[in-house]
Design an enzyme around this catalytic site. Structure first.
Site, PDB file in Angstrom:
ATOM      1  N   LYS A 189       0.841  -1.200   0.000  1.00 15.04           N
ATOM      2  CA  LYS A 189       0.000   0.000   0.000  1.00 15.04           C
ATOM      3  C   LYS A 189       0.881   1.257   0.000  1.00 15.04           C
ATOM      4  O   LYS A 189       1.891   1.279   0.687  1.00 15.04           O
ATOM      5  CB  LYS A 189      -0.864  -0.007   1.268  1.00 15.04           C
ATOM      6  CG  LYS A 189      -1.995   0.978   1.237  1.00 15.04           C
ATOM      7  CD  LYS A 189      -2.736   1.009   2.555  1.00 15.04           C
ATOM      8  CE  LYS A 189      -2.012   1.794   3.606  1.00 15.04           C
ATOM      9  NZ  LYS A 189      -1.681   3.163   3.274  1.00 15.04           N
ATOM     10  N   LEU A 218      -3.014  10.808   4.055  1.00 13.25           N
ATOM     11  CA  LEU A 218      -3.689  11.667   3.068  1.00 13.25           C
ATOM     12  C   LEU A 218      -4.028  13.022   3.703  1.00 13.25           C
ATOM     13  O   LEU A 218      -4.436  13.077   4.867  1.00 13.25           O
ATOM     14  CB  LEU A 218      -4.979  10.999   2.578  1.00 13.25           C
ATOM     15  CG  LEU A 218      -4.813   9.645   1.876  1.00 13.25           C
ATOM     16  CD1 LEU A 218      -6.175   9.086   1.473  1.00 13.25           C
ATOM     17  CD2 LEU A 218      -3.917   9.756   0.653  1.00 13.25           C
ATOM     18  N   HIS A 243     -10.411  14.134   6.512  1.00 14.98           N
ATOM     19  CA  HIS A 243     -11.308  12.968   6.624  1.00 14.98           C
ATOM     20  C   HIS A 243     -11.225  12.381   8.019  1.00 14.98           C
ATOM     21  O   HIS A 243     -10.159  12.338   8.628  1.00 14.98           O
ATOM     22  CB  HIS A 243     -10.927  11.888   5.598  1.00 14.98           C
ATOM     23  CG  HIS A 243      -9.542  11.343   5.803  1.00 14.98           C
ATOM     24  ND1 HIS A 243      -8.419  12.020   5.386  1.00 14.98           N
ATOM     25  CD2 HIS A 243      -9.104  10.214   6.402  1.00 14.98           C
ATOM     26  CE1 HIS A 243      -7.351  11.328   5.715  1.00 14.98           C
ATOM     27  NE2 HIS A 243      -7.721  10.222   6.342  1.00 14.98           N
ATOM     28  N   SER A 246      -4.394   6.534  15.125  1.00 19.91           N
ATOM     29  CA  SER A 246      -5.264   6.650  16.305  1.00 19.91           C
ATOM     30  C   SER A 246      -5.555   5.304  16.962  1.00 19.91           C
ATOM     31  O   SER A 246      -5.614   5.197  18.189  1.00 19.91           O
ATOM     32  CB  SER A 246      -6.617   7.237  15.894  1.00 19.91           C
ATOM     33  OG  SER A 246      -6.489   8.514  15.360  1.00 19.91           O
ATOM     34  N   MET A 252      -5.303  -0.938  19.798  1.00 20.42           N
ATOM     35  CA  MET A 252      -5.383  -1.787  18.593  1.00 20.42           C
ATOM     36  C   MET A 252      -4.174  -1.522  17.698  1.00 20.42           C
ATOM     37  O   MET A 252      -4.087  -0.490  17.040  1.00 20.42           O
ATOM     38  CB  MET A 252      -6.683  -1.496  17.839  1.00 20.42           C
ATOM     39  CG  MET A 252      -7.909  -1.968  18.621  1.00 20.42           C
ATOM     40  SD  MET A 252      -9.438  -1.333  17.930  1.00 20.42           S
ATOM     41  CE  MET A 252      -9.416  -2.078  16.318  1.00 20.42           C
ATOM     42  N   LYS A 275       2.883  -4.968  10.087  1.00 22.78           N
ATOM     43  CA  LYS A 275       2.988  -5.489   8.717  1.00 22.78           C
ATOM     44  C   LYS A 275       4.239  -6.354   8.547  1.00 22.78           C
ATOM     45  O   LYS A 275       4.454  -6.908   7.487  1.00 22.78           O
ATOM     46  CB  LYS A 275       3.034  -4.313   7.732  1.00 22.78           C
ATOM     47  CG  LYS A 275       1.815  -3.410   7.829  1.00 22.78           C
ATOM     48  CD  LYS A 275       1.977  -2.170   6.985  1.00 22.78           C
ATOM     49  CE  LYS A 275       0.915  -1.150   7.293  1.00 22.78           C
ATOM     50  NZ  LYS A 275       1.142   0.134   6.669  1.00 22.78           N
TER      51      LYS A 275
END
Ligand code: B4P
Length: 316
Positions: free
Chosen positions: A50, A144, A148, A269, A275, A279
């Protein structure tokens, strides 16, 4: 009104037609016995491909005109459009994207807060609980820059740090006598407020009176660093459920593997609620057998806990 069903329908169709790919994930719960802390660690290998912050062309804004197959609603809730996350680890992970461009570094407005809060109510039921979060600033873990918030279902069997912090506490607006909640059990600085139980009690004004004091406490860290002449860009994570609001100031997005025995850990966050996303397989193995490594990394990417410290006249 956008409901849960419109999200699941759009998600299922987008997944079937390969417009998004749900990462293969495995999760374990690990315990840091020193701090008596529990982390839910999720390992995914497929996300390594990604794009990360800095990989993509900065003049391109993927959230300006999102893939129609990922768009649940162009017209709401409120000032947002609702778009599915293109790289989800959890099904039904959505983004509340401002219809007009705004910077991810700008503060949330009272209207944005209220629409996000009401959206959590609209899509929740007795079986599904959701959290929204805002990664703001370059060190917050965001990739990004178009404003959002993100909304995802949270596991029913795992208490998040702010659940434990606010459990049994009544709502209050911070004032001279009552500081936002912070526990010395967590290694990093954080600030929380329980929200009122009644949905109708929660207004734009009330959410603003919760968010801005929390933000103020977070921004004080950057002022203190500025005074010591090392400028750290202002960054923080804001998380909200129907029950609470929580803010964590951030000093860096990830740890440096070269001084951390090769550990590859970066946080948004979600990590600061317990949580953790990993990777790298070696890192997954190491932190699964020694969860105190997670606590140290969270501290390294945040600021030291200030529970019990009274604000002074120089604080915001
Ligand atoms: P940001 O706020 O900018 O960044 P982020 O959530 O930290 O995700 P990041 O992109 O840095 O990825 P990471 O590897 O940390 O949010 C940008 C959002 O837009 C992301 O959700 C991204 O996937 C999404 N997106 C990017 N391009 C898009 C496009 N063209 N159309 C629609 N959406 C687009 O994390 C990867 C993913 O796993 C993120 O979604 C992250 O929120 C999620 N995640 C992280 N920790 C998790 C955990 N513990 N459990 C479950 N999910 C977790």
């Amino acid at each position: 009104m956008v409901d849960y069903e419109s999200i699941t329908k759009t998600f299922d169709a987008a997944q079937q037609n390969a417009h998004l790919q749900l990462a293969d994930a495995e999760s374990v719960v690990v315990r840091d016995s020193k701090g008596n802390l529990q982390y839910r660690v999720t390992y995914v290998s497929s996300l390594q491909q990604k794009p990360e912050r800095g990989d993509a062309d900065p003049s391109k804004d993927p959230l300006a005109a999102p893939d129609p197959a990922l768009t649940v609603s162009d017209e709401g809730p409120g000032p947002f459009k609702l778009v599915l996350n293109k790289f989800p680890v959890t099904p039904y992970h959505t983004l509340l994207v401002t219809r007009d461009y705004a910077s991810q570094e700008s503060a949330l407005t009272p209207s944005e807060l209220l629409h996000a809060y009401r959206f959590l109510h609209d899509i929740s039921d007795s079986e599904h609980r959701f959290m929204c979060f805002y990664n703001s600033g370059v060190n917050s873990g965001s990739s990004l820059d178009h404003k959002h918030l993100q909304v995802l279902p949270v596991p029913a069997d795992f208490p998040l740090f702010p659940d434990i912090l606010t459990n049994g506490r009544a709502h209050f607006i911070p004032n001279d006598r009552m500081e936002p909640l912070q526990t010395d059990q967590l290694p990093f600085a954080h600030f929380g407020i329980p929200l009122p139980q009644g949905k109708d009690e929660v207004t734009e004004d009330l959410l603003a009176m919760c968010y801005f004091p929390l933000l103020q406490r977070a921004l004080t860290f950057f002022r203190n660093w500025d005074l010591e002449s090392e400028v750290i860009p202002k960054s923080y994570n804001m998380m909200m459920t129907k029950e609470w609001m929580f803010i964590v100031p951030r000093s860096q997005p990830k740890i440096d593997p070269s001084v951390n025995d090769g550990l590859k850990l970066g946080f948004n966050s979600l990590a600061y609620t317990g949580m953790i996303l990993v990777k790298d397989q070696e890192t997954f193995q190491k932190i699964s057998s020694d969860a105190s490594l997670i606590s140290s990394a969270l501290l390294e990417c945040g600021f030291a806990n200030t529970a019990g410290t009274k604000p002074n006249e120089y604080d915001y």
